[in-house]
Design a protein around this motif. Structure first.
Motif, PDB file in Angstrom:
ATOM      1  N   TYR A 130      19.952 -50.007 -23.638  1.00 47.60           N
ATOM      2  CA  TYR A 130      20.681 -51.276 -23.627  1.00 47.60           C
ATOM      3  C   TYR A 130      19.797 -52.432 -23.176  1.00 47.60           C
ATOM      4  O   TYR A 130      20.269 -53.556 -22.992  1.00 47.60           O
ATOM      5  CB  TYR A 130      21.902 -51.158 -22.706  1.00 47.60           C
ATOM      6  CG  TYR A 130      22.964 -50.225 -23.245  1.00 47.60           C
ATOM      7  CD1 TYR A 130      23.822 -50.619 -24.273  1.00 47.60           C
ATOM      8  CD2 TYR A 130      23.102 -48.934 -22.741  1.00 47.60           C
ATOM      9  CE1 TYR A 130      24.785 -49.764 -24.771  1.00 47.60           C
ATOM     10  CE2 TYR A 130      24.076 -48.064 -23.226  1.00 47.60           C
ATOM     11  CZ  TYR A 130      24.910 -48.487 -24.252  1.00 47.60           C
ATOM     12  OH  TYR A 130      25.868 -47.638 -24.750  1.00 47.60           O
ATOM     13  N   GLY A 131      18.505 -52.131 -22.969  1.00 46.58           N
ATOM     14  CA  GLY A 131      17.561 -53.185 -22.621  1.00 46.58           C
ATOM     15  C   GLY A 131      17.602 -53.619 -21.172  1.00 46.58           C
ATOM     16  O   GLY A 131      17.150 -54.718 -20.832  1.00 46.58           O
ATOM     17  N   ARG A 132      18.135 -52.780 -20.288  1.00 48.73           N
ATOM     18  CA  ARG A 132      18.210 -53.104 -18.862  1.00 48.73           C
ATOM     19  C   ARG A 132      17.437 -52.068 -18.049  1.00 48.73           C
ATOM     20  O   ARG A 132      17.361 -50.900 -18.430  1.00 48.73           O
ATOM     21  CB  ARG A 132      19.672 -53.137 -18.391  1.00 48.73           C
ATOM     22  CG  ARG A 132      20.489 -54.243 -19.044  1.00 48.73           C
ATOM     23  CD  ARG A 132      20.019 -55.615 -18.575  1.00 48.73           C
ATOM     24  NE  ARG A 132      20.872 -56.690 -19.074  1.00 48.73           N
ATOM     25  CZ  ARG A 132      20.672 -57.334 -20.215  1.00 48.73           C
ATOM     26  NH1 ARG A 132      19.635 -57.000 -20.967  1.00 48.73           N
ATOM     27  NH2 ARG A 132      21.481 -58.302 -20.576  1.00 48.73           N
ATOM     28  N   TYR A 133      16.886 -52.507 -16.931  1.00 45.83           N
ATOM     29  CA  TYR A 133      16.074 -51.631 -16.090  1.00 45.83           C
ATOM     30  C   TYR A 133      16.940 -50.900 -15.068  1.00 45.83           C
ATOM     31  O   TYR A 133      17.912 -51.445 -14.540  1.00 45.83           O
ATOM     32  CB  TYR A 133      14.998 -52.428 -15.361  1.00 45.83           C
ATOM     33  CG  TYR A 133      13.937 -52.979 -16.283  1.00 45.83           C
ATOM     34  CD1 TYR A 133      12.864 -52.177 -16.688  1.00 45.83           C
ATOM     35  CD2 TYR A 133      14.008 -54.288 -16.748  1.00 45.83           C
ATOM     36  CE1 TYR A 133      11.891 -52.673 -17.541  1.00 45.83           C
ATOM     37  CE2 TYR A 133      13.035 -54.790 -17.604  1.00 45.83           C
ATOM     38  CZ  TYR A 133      11.985 -53.977 -18.008  1.00 45.83           C
ATOM     39  OH  TYR A 133      11.037 -54.470 -18.861  1.00 45.83           O
ATOM     40  N   LEU A 134      16.560 -49.665 -14.794  1.00 49.35           N
ATOM     41  CA  LEU A 134      17.244 -48.862 -13.784  1.00 49.35           C
ATOM     42  C   LEU A 134      16.839 -49.332 -12.397  1.00 49.35           C
ATOM     43  O   LEU A 134      15.676 -49.720 -12.181  1.00 49.35           O
ATOM     44  CB  LEU A 134      16.905 -47.380 -13.941  1.00 49.35           C
ATOM     45  CG  LEU A 134      17.662 -46.588 -15.012  1.00 49.35           C
ATOM     46  CD1 LEU A 134      17.353 -47.093 -16.408  1.00 49.35           C
ATOM     47  CD2 LEU A 134      17.339 -45.100 -14.907  1.00 49.35           C
ATOM     48  N   ARG A 135      17.791 -49.279 -11.450  1.00 52.31           N
ATOM     49  CA  ARG A 135      17.511 -49.623 -10.063  1.00 52.31           C
ATOM     50  C   ARG A 135      18.413 -48.798  -9.159  1.00 52.31           C
ATOM     51  O   ARG A 135      19.422 -48.230  -9.605  1.00 52.31           O
ATOM     52  CB  ARG A 135      17.730 -51.112  -9.787  1.00 52.31           C
ATOM     53  CG  ARG A 135      19.168 -51.560  -9.943  1.00 52.31           C
ATOM     54  CD  ARG A 135      19.344 -53.016  -9.557  1.00 52.31           C
ATOM     55  NE  ARG A 135      19.341 -53.187  -8.103  1.00 52.31           N
ATOM     56  CZ  ARG A 135      19.164 -54.374  -7.510  1.00 52.31           C
ATOM     57  NH1 ARG A 135      18.913 -55.459  -8.237  1.00 52.31           N
ATOM     58  NH2 ARG A 135      19.220 -54.475  -6.208  1.00 52.31           N
ATOM     59  N   GLY A 179      21.875 -49.473 -14.283  1.00 47.52           N
ATOM     60  CA  GLY A 179      20.952 -50.010 -15.279  1.00 47.52           C
ATOM     61  C   GLY A 179      21.404 -51.363 -15.760  1.00 47.52           C
ATOM     62  O   GLY A 179      21.827 -51.526 -16.904  1.00 47.52           O
ATOM     63  N   ARG A 180      21.287 -52.360 -14.890  1.00 45.53           N
ATOM     64  CA  ARG A 180      21.788 -53.707 -15.216  1.00 45.53           C
ATOM     65  C   ARG A 180      20.751 -54.795 -14.973  1.00 45.53           C
ATOM     66  O   ARG A 180      21.028 -55.973 -15.182  1.00 45.53           O
ATOM     67  CB  ARG A 180      23.040 -53.998 -14.376  1.00 45.53           C
ATOM     68  CG  ARG A 180      24.180 -53.008 -14.640  1.00 45.53           C
ATOM     69  CD  ARG A 180      25.332 -53.237 -13.693  1.00 45.53           C
ATOM     70  NE  ARG A 180      26.438 -52.302 -13.953  1.00 45.53           N
ATOM     71  CZ  ARG A 180      27.159 -51.727 -13.017  1.00 45.53           C
ATOM     72  NH1 ARG A 180      26.898 -51.958 -11.737  1.00 45.53           N
ATOM     73  NH2 ARG A 180      28.146 -50.900 -13.326  1.00 45.53           N
ATOM     74  N   SER A 181      19.552 -54.424 -14.509  1.00 47.15           N
ATOM     75  CA  SER A 181      18.533 -55.425 -14.167  1.00 47.15           C
ATOM     76  C   SER A 181      17.806 -55.908 -15.422  1.00 47.15           C
ATOM     77  O   SER A 181      17.464 -55.121 -16.300  1.00 47.15           O
ATOM     78  CB  SER A 181      17.527 -54.841 -13.176  1.00 47.15           C
ATOM     79  OG  SER A 181      18.166 -54.456 -11.984  1.00 47.15           O
ATOM     80  N   GLU A 182      17.549 -57.208 -15.454  1.00 49.47           N
ATOM     81  CA  GLU A 182      16.831 -57.792 -16.584  1.00 49.47           C
ATOM     82  C   GLU A 182      15.335 -57.879 -16.328  1.00 49.47           C
ATOM     83  O   GLU A 182      14.566 -58.146 -17.259  1.00 49.47           O
ATOM     84  CB  GLU A 182      17.385 -59.181 -16.896  1.00 49.47           C
ATOM     85  CG  GLU A 182      18.839 -59.164 -17.355  1.00 49.47           C
ATOM     86  CD  GLU A 182      19.322 -60.535 -17.766  1.00 49.47           C
ATOM     87  OE1 GLU A 182      18.538 -61.509 -17.626  1.00 49.47           O
ATOM     88  OE2 GLU A 182      20.471 -60.648 -18.217  1.00 49.47           O
ATOM     89  N   ALA A 183      14.902 -57.667 -15.091  1.00 47.72           N
ATOM     90  CA  ALA A 183      13.482 -57.726 -14.746  1.00 47.72           C
ATOM     91  C   ALA A 183      13.183 -56.645 -13.716  1.00 47.72           C
ATOM     92  O   ALA A 183      14.081 -56.047 -13.124  1.00 47.72           O
ATOM     93  CB  ALA A 183      13.108 -59.103 -14.201  1.00 47.72           C
ATOM     94  N   VAL A 184      11.896 -56.398 -13.499  1.00 51.78           N
ATOM     95  CA  VAL A 184      11.462 -55.356 -12.572  1.00 51.78           C
ATOM     96  C   VAL A 184      11.101 -55.961 -11.222  1.00 51.78           C
ATOM     97  O   VAL A 184      10.261 -56.850 -11.130  1.00 51.78           O
ATOM     98  CB  VAL A 184      10.248 -54.591 -13.131  1.00 51.78           C
ATOM     99  CG1 VAL A 184       9.761 -53.555 -12.128  1.00 51.78           C
ATOM    100  CG2 VAL A 184      10.601 -53.918 -14.443  1.00 51.78           C
ATOM    101  N   GLY A 185      11.780 -55.497 -10.190  1.00 51.40           N
ATOM    102  CA  GLY A 185      11.457 -55.859  -8.819  1.00 51.40           C
ATOM    103  C   GLY A 185      11.201 -54.600  -8.022  1.00 51.40           C
ATOM    104  O   GLY A 185      10.987 -53.523  -8.587  1.00 51.40           O
TER     105      GLY A 185
END
Length: 263
Positions: A117-122, A131-137
């Motif tokens: 879905y194009g979102r990053y896991l956190r 899995g709702r992050s748009e960028a990596v922190g």
């Protein structure tokens, strides 16, 4: 149409390409290639998983990956940004599109994982993996930990990823690794799995078979009876890792006075 329905698998066919292979002029080359094919390496485990092979080191984890818990069950993305454990797959089947992630190396130890879905896991404060992050922190980074042939995935909260047995949710709630935290990251990246095994014939097989092969090769007794060292062979694995396998094998044969090169 969902994002996963856009995936297409097809075979490229070139116009005018003959379906029959052309006869080669150099017969000796054909014979060599046939011999190499017989010696090709086959990853039986990958075959059982639809060609998806198990990553055994950090560098293997790149591109499309699937995270396997148990036997042929993978973490699955849900459209609400949560994850669950997918249904078991039949032998020979790979993961479904909802079970495929994209792995990105952040540094030499950490990776980020992006869902279909194009979102990053956190990892959230309560230990739930979303899995709702748009960028990596910092919270979107995970560390694959390899030990004794097994792997676990450590989240940014220093806890290890596992499947909640009550609702199959994906969580990171324990600092130690138990059976529930052991997983495999599988990838379909191209590798030279069909390359010819250049190891000597004597060194193909288990360490027990390797020792037997060398005893057969170098025995000096005319009666042809094999003299195998009965001592604990656990030292062979350590010797192989340290690059001293040949010396250790010779020492073991020398104790049996069964080698033509023994003093």
């Amino acid at each position: 149409m969902s994002d996963y329905d856009k995936v297409r698998v097809g075979k490229l066919v070139l116009k005018g390409e003959s379906s029959k292979a052309k006869k080669r002029k150099h017969k000796h080359k054909d014979k060599k290639e046939k011999g190499e094919k017989k010696r090709a390496i086959v990853d039986e485990d990958a075959v059982k998983h639809g060609g998806w092979w198990r990553a055994t080191k950090f560098e293997d984890i790149v591109g499309s990956v699937a995270i396997e818990f148990g036997k042929q069950t993978y973490i699955k993305s849900l459209d609400n940004g949560l994850f669950t454990l997918g249904a078991p797959h039949d032998e020979g089947d790979g993961p479904t599109p909802e079970e495929i992630f994209t792995a990105l190396a952040i540094n030499e130890r950490h990776i980020a994982l992006k869902s279909g879905y194009g979102r990053y896991l956190r990892v959230e404060k309560d230990g739930i993996i979303t899995g709702r992050s748009e960028a990596v922190g910092g919270l979107e980074q995970f560390e694959p930990v390899f030990q004794d042939g097994k792997m676990a995935l450590q989240a940014a909260n220093t806890f290890f990823v596992a499947i909640d047995p009550e609702d199959d949710a994906v969580v990171a709630l324990r600092k130690s690794v138990g059976e529930a935290e052991v997983c495999s990251i599988r990838t379909c990246a191209v590798r030279e799995i069909n390359a010819v095994d250049d190891a000597p014939v004597e060194e193909q097989g288990s360490l027990t078979e390797v020792e037997l092969n060398y005893v057969k090769k170098f025995q000096k007794f005319q009666d042809k009876k094999l003299r195998i060292n009965k001592e604990d062979s656990s030292s062979l694995k350590k010797a192989k890792d340290e690059g001293t396998l040949h010396e250790t094998l010779l020492d073991r044969r020398s104790k049996m006075k069964a080698d033509r090169y023994c003093k």
